[in-house]
Design an enzyme around this catalytic site. Structure first.
Site: not given
Lengths: 429, 429
Positions: B137, B142, B210, B242, B253, B266, B358
């Site tokens: 990440y 992003h 990505e 992704d 989440y 993916s 990302t």
């Protein structure tokens, strides 16, 4: 129709010690290295390991459609891929060969010498190549305890918890079998009241008392597994210690979940006990309120009554049992977990592993982690040698055991026993 | 010492179209199915695929220590396990065989017939068996955009973000190569203002632009990889989409991270471009303030200048480029990601894949997801056919391309192109 392998009256001609986890009703599967340094797939009765590769070569499975090398492999993945019907045929046949009234192997000393090993003669391996490993978070008591400690005691469960068998992806490469020592991890932590993280050994290494199930190939990418079919794709279960570094976890886990706090090591027991062997020990799982969405609604008894214990043994000392829990406390069942996992079409393969999440019961002596047992270290445990523990110390050995019992039949999992070593020291150049 | 495979003056006797991603300086690795239904490991120059299994059998690699079947496999894992020295020897040799001044294969029509395929004659496969897949990440832009949208615009970055290359485990089993259509997932979502979740098709399916790197066996369990050695264990890179279901993600989440919102599919580009081929395109990565902890401190240029584009093509329509970004924007480098991933002793194997997260740049036309490009759907994009998009619609094809360019040499990745199909319909019984 009851499975004939489960008949509680059945006896074997092999000696089975009192309270053994492995009577003839169990017939688990594992992978081991023999005295001749050969890797084979095997089963176990009492304290004897059975070389299924050798049994097959000697013709004992000749009426079952199996490839010649199905047991001469270093993982169970291909055998598990053969599916439930084949697993049953093989377990039925093993049950028959070792039946007290069957003389075909019993009276063949040459074959017995080839096929049977004492446990001291073999070394257990990881039973499957784990393609993907998922860990759930399905004990309501555990999720509530964590919520009370770290969030709001009055609203301990997060809003999604009663609707979703919450889970996350774990790291397959760090899963090791019982007996493999693991190292205390190094990592970043944020000391209380500070804004800058520090680097060093984790100070809060914990066990998590879990079980895990192993799947067979269940679907193609894009197609869900209905909850009522899900158990057909579960090969069996193992004991699982999901090692956790609480201080690393606290600093790293927002917003994407646990990572280095978990993936330094996870330990499993080496014998996979089949769902068929556990059939007599089904119980109703806890009532679910609110009623889950239809894709998670199940009928029948989908829980299992499995007694679980964890002990801590300091180096050179005696083991102290620190908790007694039970798999039956799980709020979300394995069938629901697998149905949820695939509702979006996620592909599940042979050898994938899914952990239950920490299995805590309703009372403090049934909690499944040091975090809960000592309530974040506030109430240290005293071991039999008088020493105290807030979390796990270097050279401690943590052992999880588990068994079911009913009608004088005890089906057990053996143990997952792991020593924690100090942090790795980089060699000076 | 510059790698001789990177010499910009080098020419090949194979035709290479202008602006091809695959000049003789690239020499990527992939796995393909040939017209004879044989799976082999191969490379590519221009629009020709090179059967490395056949080249090896014909003796073209006789001076390199390789097992006979190293290229006759359905994954690159074993070849990647051979390590960096071997990768270099093989790429050097391929570079030599196809050099414009080398006649050994050029003038051997029989061998050329065996070894060379047009791209239409082959079908690209997944290049590696991915044991574990981690997604980072690591784009500050992003993470900031997401923080602004879903948390606090004034404190968009979470406290750990500037100290940790935040990452989480993903699902290996759902990774597919370019060209494999994927299905819109079903799942639970919580409608705005409601307390009860509903079940149905995700309404917010998104791409994430990505890249990902593929590792070789890097360590044993318990031992970290130092940041300055990390790149030695990176075989190469691919483009990576992704896929994400934003509405499922939002509900599921907390607290353990994304799960079903990600693991339905993916997609990766099938040719792995080696780090050696990317060597001329190194750039400094963004300055890091605060200075990371010592185990994450690196020297030299660890970023790569890779131009990235994403297009959306409606069924039967034309493709519209919706964003242009660059891998050089990544705040955390691949070396830092790998050092962080193993600082706790986590084991990394050959064929493991690690995604960048990302890749968003500093301006709105460089954002790497529809979530950011349309700012949660508030500013829909207009495609060339006049239709608008907040997120991805059924039968849209999303294509990511990427290339580096310098000294008139263009090293590209080809594409990862994926059509989104409607949700799976359970067949009536």
């Amino acid at each position: 129709m009851p499975l004939k392998t489960n008949n509680p009256e059945k006896k074997t001609w092999l000696p089975v010690p009192i309270n053994s986890d492995f009577p003839i009703q169990n017939i688990p599967f594992g992978v081991f290295l023999t005295r001749d340094d050969i890797i084979t797939i095997g089963s176990r009765i009492g304290d004897y390991a059975i070389d299924l590769g050798a049994l097959h070569q000697l013709g004992y499975f000749k009426d079952i459609p199996l490839t010649d090398d199905i047991f001469l492999q270093d993982t169970l993945n291909d055998f598990i891929s053969d599916g439930k019907k084949t697993w049953r045929l093989v377990r039925n046949r093993i049950s028959e060969i070792f039946d007290i009234n069957n003389n075909e192997l019993k009276n063949n000393e040459e074959h017995k010498n080839i096929v049977l090993f004492t446990m001291e003669e073999i070394e257990m391996q990881l039973p499957v190549q784990i393609g993907d490993y998922t860990d759930f978070y399905s004990s309501k008591e555990h999720a509530t305890n964590v919520g009370k400690m770290f969030r709001d005691p009055a609203n301990a469960l997060l809003p999604n918890w009663l609707h979703i068998p919450v889970g996350y992806h774990g790291r397959s490469s760090s899963i090791v079998p019982s007996g493999t020592a693991v190292r205390r991890p190094m990592g970043q932590t944020l000391p209380a009241g500070e804004e800058q993280p520090i680097f060093g050994p984790s100070k809060l290494v914990d066990f998590e008392l879990e079980m895990a199930f192993i799947t067979t190939d269940a679907n193609v990418l894009g197609e869900p597994i209905p909850v009522e079919e899900a158990e057909n794709y579960i090969f069996g279960m193992v004991l699982f210690n999901d090692w956790s570094a609480r201080d690393i976890q606290k600093w790293e886990y927002v917003p994407l979940g646990p990572f280095l706090a978990k993936n330094f090591a996870s330990s499993i027991s080496p014998w996979i006990v089949t769902l068929d062997a556990l059939e007599p020990f089904r119980v109703a799982s806890p009532e679910q309120t609110p009623t889950p969405l239809p894709y998670l609604q199940q009928t029948g008894k989908k829980g299992f009554d499995i007694n679980l214990e964890v002990s801590i043994m300091p180096e050179g000392g005696k083991a102290t049992t620190v908790t007694r829990s039970n798999f039956k406390y799980m709020y979300w069942t394995m069938a629901q977990q697998l149905a949820h996992h695939t509702i979006n079409g996620c592909k599940v393969n042979s050898g994938d592993m899914m952990g239950s999440g920490t299995i805590s019961g309703p009372t403090p002596d049934t909690y499944g982690s040091m975090l809960e047992l000592t309530w974040r270290g506030e109430k240290p445990l005293t071991l039999e040698d008088g020493s105290t523990r807030k979390f796990i110390e270097d050279y401690d050995t943590v052992t999880i055991t588990g068994y079911c019992k009913k009608d004088n039949v005890r089906i057990g999992f053996g143990e997952v026993s792991t020593k924690l070593l100090p942090v790795f020291q980089q060699k000076k150049k």
